[in-house]
Design a protein around this motif. Structure first.
Motif, PDB file in Angstrom:
ATOM      1  N   GLU A  34       0.842  -1.185   0.000  1.00 41.58           N
ATOM      2  CA  GLU A  34       0.000   0.000   0.000  1.00 41.58           C
ATOM      3  C   GLU A  34       0.882   1.242   0.000  1.00 41.58           C
ATOM      4  N   LYS A  35       0.408   2.295  -0.672  1.00 41.11           N
ATOM      5  CA  LYS A  35       1.198   3.515  -0.773  1.00 41.11           C
ATOM      6  C   LYS A  35       0.528   4.651  -0.011  1.00 41.11           C
ATOM      7  N   ILE A  36       1.325   5.354   0.787  1.00 38.86           N
ATOM      8  CA  ILE A  36       0.836   6.465   1.608  1.00 38.86           C
ATOM      9  C   ILE A  36       1.488   7.765   1.154  1.00 38.86           C
ATOM     10  N   LEU A  37       0.687   8.816   1.041  1.00 34.65           N
ATOM     11  CA  LEU A  37       1.201  10.154   0.744  1.00 34.65           C
ATOM     12  C   LEU A  37       1.354  10.926   2.050  1.00 34.65           C
ATOM     13  N   ILE A  38       2.575  11.387   2.323  1.00 35.29           N
ATOM     14  CA  ILE A  38       2.875  12.162   3.528  1.00 35.29           C
ATOM     15  C   ILE A  38       2.945  13.632   3.148  1.00 35.29           C
ATOM     16  N   VAL A  39       2.144  14.458   3.834  1.00 33.99           N
ATOM     17  CA  VAL A  39       2.094  15.887   3.513  1.00 33.99           C
ATOM     18  C   VAL A  39       2.454  16.685   4.766  1.00 33.99           C
ATOM     19  N   ASP A  40       3.618  17.320   4.751  1.00 36.82           N
ATOM     20  CA  ASP A  40       4.073  18.110   5.895  1.00 36.82           C
ATOM     21  C   ASP A  40       5.126  19.092   5.396  1.00 36.82           C
ATOM     22  N   ASP A  41       5.087  20.325   5.890  1.00 29.51           N
ATOM     23  CA  ASP A  41       6.051  21.332   5.435  1.00 29.51           C
ATOM     24  C   ASP A  41       7.413  21.176   6.108  1.00 29.51           C
ATOM     25  N   GLU A  42       7.516  20.355   7.140  1.00 29.46           N
ATOM     26  CA  GLU A  42       8.784  20.165   7.842  1.00 29.46           C
ATOM     27  C   GLU A  42       9.477  18.883   7.370  1.00 29.46           C
ATOM     28  N   TRP A  43      10.718  19.044   6.878  1.00 31.73           N
ATOM     29  CA  TRP A  43      11.458  17.895   6.367  1.00 31.73           C
ATOM     30  C   TRP A  43      11.681  16.848   7.456  1.00 31.73           C
ATOM     31  N   ASN A  44      11.997  17.282   8.658  1.00 31.19           N
ATOM     32  CA  ASN A  44      12.258  16.343   9.750  1.00 31.19           C
ATOM     33  C   ASN A  44      11.058  15.453  10.030  1.00 31.19           C
ATOM     34  N   MET A  45       9.849  16.035  10.001  1.00 27.30           N
ATOM     35  CA  MET A  45       8.647  15.238  10.254  1.00 27.30           C
ATOM     36  C   MET A  45       8.374  14.285   9.099  1.00 27.30           C
ATOM     37  N   ARG A  46       8.553  14.750   7.873  1.00 29.31           N
ATOM     38  CA  ARG A  46       8.344  13.865   6.722  1.00 29.31           C
ATOM     39  C   ARG A  46       9.307  12.678   6.788  1.00 29.31           C
ATOM     40  N   ASN A  47      10.542  12.967   7.131  1.00 27.24           N
ATOM     41  CA  ASN A  47      11.547  11.907   7.203  1.00 27.24           C
ATOM     42  C   ASN A  47      11.230  10.915   8.322  1.00 27.24           C
ATOM     43  N   LEU A  48      10.796  11.431   9.480  1.00 27.72           N
ATOM     44  CA  LEU A  48      10.417  10.552  10.593  1.00 27.72           C
ATOM     45  C   LEU A  48       9.268   9.635  10.185  1.00 27.72           C
ATOM     46  N   LEU A  49       8.260  10.192   9.556  1.00 31.27           N
ATOM     47  CA  LEU A  49       7.108   9.393   9.128  1.00 31.27           C
ATOM     48  C   LEU A  49       7.533   8.320   8.126  1.00 31.27           C
ATOM     49  N   LYS A  50       8.408   8.675   7.195  1.00 33.55           N
ATOM     50  CA  LYS A  50       8.895   7.700   6.218  1.00 33.55           C
ATOM     51  C   LYS A  50       9.604   6.540   6.918  1.00 33.55           C
ATOM     52  N   VAL A  51      10.433   6.864   7.886  1.00 29.25           N
ATOM     53  CA  VAL A  51      11.182   5.821   8.610  1.00 29.25           C
ATOM     54  C   VAL A  51      10.229   4.906   9.374  1.00 29.25           C
ATOM     55  N   LEU A  52       9.225   5.494  10.045  1.00 29.18           N
ATOM     56  CA  LEU A  52       8.292   4.698  10.843  1.00 29.18           C
ATOM     57  C   LEU A  52       7.386   3.831   9.974  1.00 29.18           C
ATOM     58  N   LEU A  53       7.025   4.346   8.802  1.00 28.84           N
ATOM     59  CA  LEU A  53       6.069   3.644   7.946  1.00 28.84           C
ATOM     60  C   LEU A  53       6.725   2.660   6.980  1.00 28.84           C
ATOM     61  N   PHE A  54       8.019   2.850   6.702  1.00 26.48           N
ATOM     62  CA  PHE A  54       8.691   2.059   5.670  1.00 26.48           C
ATOM     63  C   PHE A  54       8.587   0.547   5.855  1.00 26.48           C
ATOM     64  N   PRO A  55       8.660   0.020   7.094  1.00 29.12           N
ATOM     65  CA  PRO A  55       8.556  -1.443   7.220  1.00 29.12           C
ATOM     66  C   PRO A  55       7.212  -2.000   6.757  1.00 29.12           C
ATOM     67  N   HIS A  56       6.214  -1.144   6.638  1.00 25.66           N
ATOM     68  CA  HIS A  56       4.857  -1.612   6.352  1.00 25.66           C
ATOM     69  C   HIS A  56       4.285  -1.079   5.036  1.00 25.66           C
ATOM     70  N   PHE A  57       4.731   0.084   4.600  1.00 30.46           N
ATOM     71  CA  PHE A  57       4.129   0.750   3.442  1.00 30.46           C
ATOM     72  C   PHE A  57       5.191   1.401   2.569  1.00 30.46           C
ATOM     73  N   ASP A  58       4.815   1.643   1.309  1.00 28.36           N
ATOM     74  CA  ASP A  58       5.592   2.550   0.470  1.00 28.36           C
ATOM     75  C   ASP A  58       5.082   3.965   0.723  1.00 28.36           C
ATOM     76  N   THR A  59       5.942   4.949   0.566  1.00 21.67           N
ATOM     77  CA  THR A  59       5.529   6.322   0.835  1.00 21.67           C
ATOM     78  C   THR A  59       5.992   7.269  -0.268  1.00 21.67           C
ATOM     79  N   GLU A  60       5.237   8.338  -0.450  1.00 23.61           N
ATOM     80  CA  GLU A  60       5.656   9.490  -1.221  1.00 23.61           C
ATOM     81  C   GLU A  60       5.401  10.701  -0.347  1.00 23.61           C
ATOM     82  N   GLU A  61       6.007  11.831  -0.705  1.00 26.61           N
ATOM     83  CA  GLU A  61       5.870  12.987   0.169  1.00 26.61           C
ATOM     84  C   GLU A  61       5.613  14.267  -0.608  1.00 26.61           C
ATOM     85  N   ALA A  62       4.992  15.218   0.094  1.00 24.64           N
ATOM     86  CA  ALA A  62       4.740  16.553  -0.445  1.00 24.64           C
ATOM     87  C   ALA A  62       5.013  17.555   0.662  1.00 24.64           C
TER      88      ALA A  62
END
Length: 234
Positions: free
Chosen positions: A5-33
């Motif tokens: 499953e693919k999740i779109l992460i939307v956050d203006d802060e790079w640190n938060m986007r990166n944290l979410l990617k790390v936490l979600l990566f074992p379970h999902f694919d991610t893209e970011e905006a």
């Protein structure tokens, strides 16, 4: 190889986007905006199983992004915010959000909420039992996940659809708020049961605006909610 499953992460802060990617990566694919405009462009072109959307962003905030996504897509939306005000939650749900998570959050809860939102948004389409429910001028298409008043499609969020479908397919049951939270949101942690009330209110308002001939959600005072096939006075 199994498609994730693919999740779109939307956050203006790079640190938060990166944290979410790390936490979600074992379970999902991610893209970011990094902003609302980019998120809307991606959501228009691609299909996502979930959008994780920061509430407080410069320019176009999360509420506006959520409303614009809802105009064309019924993808589940999980709101993230540093503020836990009930008013913010109500406004987020009114804009079309399906769930709400306050920063800082527990990593296991984030993953659990993401899985629950995706699972429940896809569940109905996998079942062929009673594909169409018709009561007076209300029609619920369980395969296409569409609700009609007469011939008009009513725009509902995934959680709003889950709620009216659950009530309509179990019309003999009175659902308490906790029962609704368990069946629809499925998170066994402390949560605001007023979430269920907010979704009921939003559903009733949408049915009223679209001139449904009856109120399909009856309040059983002191107990909860149940589906009704006509207004009590009829």
């Amino acid at each position: 190889m199994e498609t994730r499953e693919k999740i779109l992460i939307v956050d203006d802060e790079w640190n938060m986007r990166n944290l979410l990617k790390v936490l979600l990566f074992p379970h999902f694919d991610t893209e970011e905006a990094e902003d609302g405009a980019t998120a809307l462009a991606l959501a228009e072109k691609k299909s996502y199983s979930l959008i994780i959307l920061d509430l407080m962003m410069p320019g176009m905030d999360g509420w506006e992004v959520c409303e614009k996504v809802r105009e064309k897509r019924q993808v589940p939306i999980l709101m993230l915010t540093a503020r836990g005000d009930t008013k913010d939650k109500v406004e987020g749900f009114s804009a079309g959000a399906d769930d709400y998570l306050v920063k800082p959050f527990d990593s296991e809860e984030l993953v659990a909420r993401a899985k629950a939102l995706i699972r429940r948004s896809q569940a109905t389409a996998s079942h062929a039992v009673e594909e169409l429910i018709e009561v007076a001028d209300l029609k619920i298409d369980r395969v296409e996940r569409l609700v009609y008043v007469g011939d008009k499609v009513i725009e509902l969020t995934p959680k709003e659809f889950d709620l009216i479908e659950l009530l309509a397919t179990n019309d003999k049951i009175i659902f308490t708020r906790d029962m609704l939270m368990n069946r629809i949101w499925g998170i066994d942690k402390e949560r605001d049961v007023r979430t269920a009330d907010t979704h009921v209110k939003n559903l009733r308002e949408k049915f009223r605006k679209n001139e449904l001939s009856f109120n399909p959600i009856r309040t059983i005072w002191g107990k909860g909610y149940k589906f009704q096939h006509s207004n009590p006075e009829q």
